[in-house]
Design a protein around this motif. Structure first.
Motif, PDB file in Angstrom:
ATOM      1  N   TYR A  54      -6.616  -2.161  -8.969  1.00 52.28           N
ATOM      2  CA  TYR A  54      -6.657  -0.820  -9.935  1.00 52.28           C
ATOM      3  C   TYR A  54      -7.888   0.017  -9.770  1.00 52.28           C
ATOM      4  O   TYR A  54      -8.572  -0.445  -9.140  1.00 52.28           O
ATOM      5  CB  TYR A  54      -6.391  -1.190 -11.575  1.00 52.28           C
ATOM      6  N   LYS A  55      -7.740   1.424 -10.025  1.00 52.85           N
ATOM      7  CA  LYS A  55      -8.743   2.357 -10.192  1.00 52.85           C
ATOM      8  C   LYS A  55      -9.968   1.541 -10.827  1.00 52.85           C
ATOM      9  O   LYS A  55     -11.402   1.876 -10.086  1.00 52.85           O
ATOM     10  CB  LYS A  55      -8.603   3.581 -10.727  1.00 52.85           C
ATOM     11  N   THR A  56      -9.843   0.736 -11.701  1.00 48.42           N
ATOM     12  CA  THR A  56     -11.178   0.313 -12.693  1.00 48.42           C
ATOM     13  C   THR A  56     -11.030  -1.226 -12.749  1.00 48.42           C
ATOM     14  O   THR A  56     -12.304  -1.780 -13.201  1.00 48.42           O
ATOM     15  CB  THR A  56     -11.119   0.744 -13.845  1.00 48.42           C
ATOM     16  N   GLU A  57     -10.301  -1.697 -12.170  1.00 49.04           N
ATOM     17  CA  GLU A  57     -10.174  -3.345 -12.305  1.00 49.04           C
ATOM     18  C   GLU A  57      -9.284  -4.153 -11.281  1.00 49.04           C
ATOM     19  O   GLU A  57      -8.687  -3.356 -10.734  1.00 49.04           O
ATOM     20  CB  GLU A  57      -9.796  -3.793 -13.837  1.00 49.04           C
ATOM     21  N   GLU A  58      -9.575  -5.326 -11.277  1.00 48.98           N
ATOM     22  CA  GLU A  58      -8.654  -6.166 -10.271  1.00 48.98           C
ATOM     23  C   GLU A  58      -8.188  -7.299 -11.186  1.00 48.98           C
ATOM     24  O   GLU A  58      -8.877  -7.693 -11.960  1.00 48.98           O
ATOM     25  CB  GLU A  58      -9.236  -6.583  -9.108  1.00 48.98           C
ATOM     26  N   ILE A  59      -6.967  -7.528 -11.015  1.00 47.69           N
ATOM     27  CA  ILE A  59      -6.167  -8.706 -11.918  1.00 47.69           C
ATOM     28  C   ILE A  59      -5.596  -9.610 -10.872  1.00 47.69           C
ATOM     29  O   ILE A  59      -4.852  -9.208 -10.039  1.00 47.69           O
ATOM     30  CB  ILE A  59      -5.059  -8.289 -12.792  1.00 47.69           C
ATOM     31  N   ALA A 118       0.833  -1.079  -0.064  1.00 48.38           N
ATOM     32  CA  ALA A 118      -0.050  -0.138   0.049  1.00 48.38           C
ATOM     33  C   ALA A 118       0.826   1.255   0.040  1.00 48.38           C
ATOM     34  O   ALA A 118       2.011   1.130  -0.071  1.00 48.38           O
ATOM     35  CB  ALA A 118      -0.846   0.000   1.311  1.00 48.38           C
ATOM     36  N   LYS A 119       0.231   2.215   0.194  1.00 49.20           N
ATOM     37  CA  LYS A 119       0.756   3.651  -0.026  1.00 49.20           C
ATOM     38  C   LYS A 119       1.735   3.738  -1.073  1.00 49.20           C
ATOM     39  O   LYS A 119       2.927   3.455  -1.202  1.00 49.20           O
ATOM     40  CB  LYS A 119       1.638   4.044   1.377  1.00 49.20           C
ATOM     41  N   THR A 120       1.149   4.552  -2.223  1.00 49.23           N
ATOM     42  CA  THR A 120       1.788   4.544  -3.391  1.00 49.23           C
ATOM     43  C   THR A 120       2.614   6.006  -3.317  1.00 49.23           C
ATOM     44  O   THR A 120       2.397   6.872  -2.639  1.00 49.23           O
ATOM     45  CB  THR A 120       0.848   4.637  -4.580  1.00 49.23           C
ATOM     46  N   ILE A 121       3.553   5.972  -4.424  1.00 52.98           N
ATOM     47  CA  ILE A 121       4.008   7.479  -4.585  1.00 52.98           C
ATOM     48  C   ILE A 121       3.405   8.154  -5.373  1.00 52.98           C
ATOM     49  O   ILE A 121       3.271   7.782  -6.609  1.00 52.98           O
ATOM     50  CB  ILE A 121       5.561   7.166  -5.283  1.00 52.98           C
ATOM     51  N   GLY A 122       2.583   9.030  -5.285  1.00 51.77           N
ATOM     52  CA  GLY A 122       1.693  10.005  -6.067  1.00 51.77           C
ATOM     53  C   GLY A 122       0.336   9.331  -6.198  1.00 51.77           C
ATOM     54  O   GLY A 122       0.111   8.268  -5.855  1.00 51.77           O
ATOM     55  N   ASP A 123      -0.232   9.582  -7.300  1.00 53.32           N
ATOM     56  CA  ASP A 123      -1.710   9.200  -7.712  1.00 53.32           C
ATOM     57  C   ASP A 123      -1.253   8.144  -8.816  1.00 53.32           C
ATOM     58  O   ASP A 123      -0.927   8.646  -9.868  1.00 53.32           O
ATOM     59  CB  ASP A 123      -2.638  10.278  -8.059  1.00 53.32           C
ATOM     60  N   THR A 124      -1.662   7.061  -8.494  1.00 56.23           N
ATOM     61  CA  THR A 124      -1.460   5.863  -9.465  1.00 56.23           C
ATOM     62  C   THR A 124      -2.750   5.238  -9.866  1.00 56.23           C
ATOM     63  O   THR A 124      -3.569   5.102  -9.209  1.00 56.23           O
ATOM     64  CB  THR A 124      -0.176   4.927  -9.027  1.00 56.23           C
ATOM     65  N   GLU A 125      -2.390   4.605 -11.083  1.00 56.72           N
ATOM     66  CA  GLU A 125      -3.672   3.654 -11.491  1.00 56.72           C
ATOM     67  C   GLU A 125      -3.730   2.399 -10.481  1.00 56.72           C
ATOM     68  O   GLU A 125      -4.758   1.958  -9.967  1.00 56.72           O
ATOM     69  CB  GLU A 125      -3.474   3.078 -12.902  1.00 56.72           C
ATOM     70  N   LEU A 126      -2.566   1.874 -10.167  1.00 52.40           N
ATOM     71  CA  LEU A 126      -2.744   0.725  -9.307  1.00 52.40           C
ATOM     72  C   LEU A 126      -2.698   1.129  -7.662  1.00 52.40           C
ATOM     73  O   LEU A 126      -1.937   2.107  -7.464  1.00 52.40           O
ATOM     74  CB  LEU A 126      -1.048  -0.123  -9.427  1.00 52.40           C
ATOM     75  N   LYS A 127      -3.524   0.824  -6.930  1.00 49.81           N
ATOM     76  CA  LYS A 127      -3.741   1.297  -5.671  1.00 49.81           C
ATOM     77  C   LYS A 127      -3.327   0.402  -4.704  1.00 49.81           C
ATOM     78  O   LYS A 127      -2.904   0.877  -3.456  1.00 49.81           O
ATOM     79  CB  LYS A 127      -5.427   1.396  -5.662  1.00 49.81           C
ATOM     80  N   ASN A 128      -3.545  -1.039  -4.771  1.00 51.93           N
ATOM     81  CA  ASN A 128      -3.065  -1.979  -3.783  1.00 51.93           C
ATOM     82  C   ASN A 128      -2.809  -3.365  -4.354  1.00 51.93           C
ATOM     83  O   ASN A 128      -2.996  -3.687  -5.411  1.00 51.93           O
ATOM     84  CB  ASN A 128      -4.174  -2.407  -2.830  1.00 51.93           C
ATOM     85  N   ILE A 129      -2.023  -4.015  -3.424  1.00 50.04           N
ATOM     86  CA  ILE A 129      -1.716  -5.288  -4.125  1.00 50.04           C
ATOM     87  C   ILE A 129      -2.114  -6.225  -2.605  1.00 50.04           C
ATOM     88  O   ILE A 129      -1.454  -6.088  -1.710  1.00 50.04           O
ATOM     89  CB  ILE A 129      -0.262  -5.731  -4.450  1.00 50.04           C
ATOM     90  N   TYR A 130      -2.883  -7.249  -2.744  1.00 52.16           N
ATOM     91  CA  TYR A 130      -3.263  -8.142  -1.629  1.00 52.16           C
ATOM     92  C   TYR A 130      -2.593  -9.569  -2.140  1.00 52.16           C
ATOM     93  O   TYR A 130      -3.029  -9.881  -3.214  1.00 52.16           O
ATOM     94  CB  TYR A 130      -4.772  -8.147  -1.575  1.00 52.16           C
ATOM     95  N   VAL A 131      -2.158 -10.144  -1.041  1.00 56.86           N
ATOM     96  CA  VAL A 131      -1.539 -11.517  -1.107  1.00 56.86           C
ATOM     97  C   VAL A 131      -2.205 -12.133  -0.187  1.00 56.86           C
ATOM     98  O   VAL A 131      -2.401 -12.012   0.997  1.00 56.86           O
ATOM     99  CB  VAL A 131      -0.103 -11.523  -0.901  1.00 56.86           C
ATOM    100  N   ARG A 132      -2.651 -13.311  -0.672  1.00 51.77           N
ATOM    101  CA  ARG A 132      -3.197 -14.422   0.093  1.00 51.77           C
ATOM    102  C   ARG A 132      -2.946 -15.703  -0.255  1.00 51.77           C
ATOM    103  O   ARG A 132      -2.320 -15.858  -1.225  1.00 51.77           O
ATOM    104  CB  ARG A 132      -5.004 -14.207   0.070  1.00 51.77           C
ATOM    105  N   LEU A 133      -3.125 -16.768   0.675  1.00 54.79           N
ATOM    106  CA  LEU A 133      -2.914 -18.126   0.354  1.00 54.79           C
ATOM    107  C   LEU A 133      -3.825 -18.779  -0.723  1.00 54.79           C
ATOM    108  O   LEU A 133      -4.990 -18.347  -0.327  1.00 54.79           O
ATOM    109  CB  LEU A 133      -2.814 -18.965   1.627  1.00 54.79           C
TER     110      LEU A 133
END
Length: 135
Positions: free
Chosen positions: A60-65, A29-44
């Motif tokens: 991302y702002k509009t989708e999740e991959i 979390a906590k990006t440098i500036g305003d980016t398209e990618l907002k978070n990365i979540y890691v799970r098992l």
């Protein structure tokens, strides 16, 4: 200390929390500036063959991959997002919350706090029940 070295220490704590059955969640979390990618979540993610992989969800702002990786592959993928754009990673387990941060001088630091989660993730508990991870 250079942030790459500290991130290796942080990721060893991730591995330890999985091996000890205390893993709850991992987030970049906590990006440098305003980016398209907002978070990365890691799970098992449990495999039908009896092993596990790490599921990475890039929000991302509009989708999740979502993608699935071995432990070592996930380290490489997550490392590529440090400072591009993330400066913080948080490991939540039942023993502590561990925060990895990169400061303006490219130094990394680790901070322990009291645990947010009292229980490991449901998938972690299932991995313990099935003997995928033995503590």
């Amino acid at each position: 200390m250079p942030y790459q070295t500290v991130f290796v220490e942080f990721y060893e704590q991730v591995k330890l929390s999985i091996n000890q059955g205390t893993f709850a969640k991992l987030t970049l979390a906590k990006t440098i500036g305003d980016t398209e990618l907002k978070n990365i979540y890691v799970r098992l993610h449990i495999l039908e063959t009896g092993g596990y992989k790490l599921a990475l969800t890039l929000r991302y702002k509009t989708e999740e991959i979502e993608s699935f990786h071995t432990f070592d592959e996930a380290f490489t993928v997550l490392s590529s997002y440090l400072k591009n754009p993330f400066i913080t990673a948080l490991l939540f387990n039942t023993e502590m919350d561990l925060t990895f941060k990169i400061n303006k001088k490219n130094a990394g630091s680790l901070t322990e706090q009291i645990p947010t989660f009292k229980n490991a993730s449901p998938v972690m508990l299932e991995m313990l029940d099935k003997g995928i991870v033995k503590v």
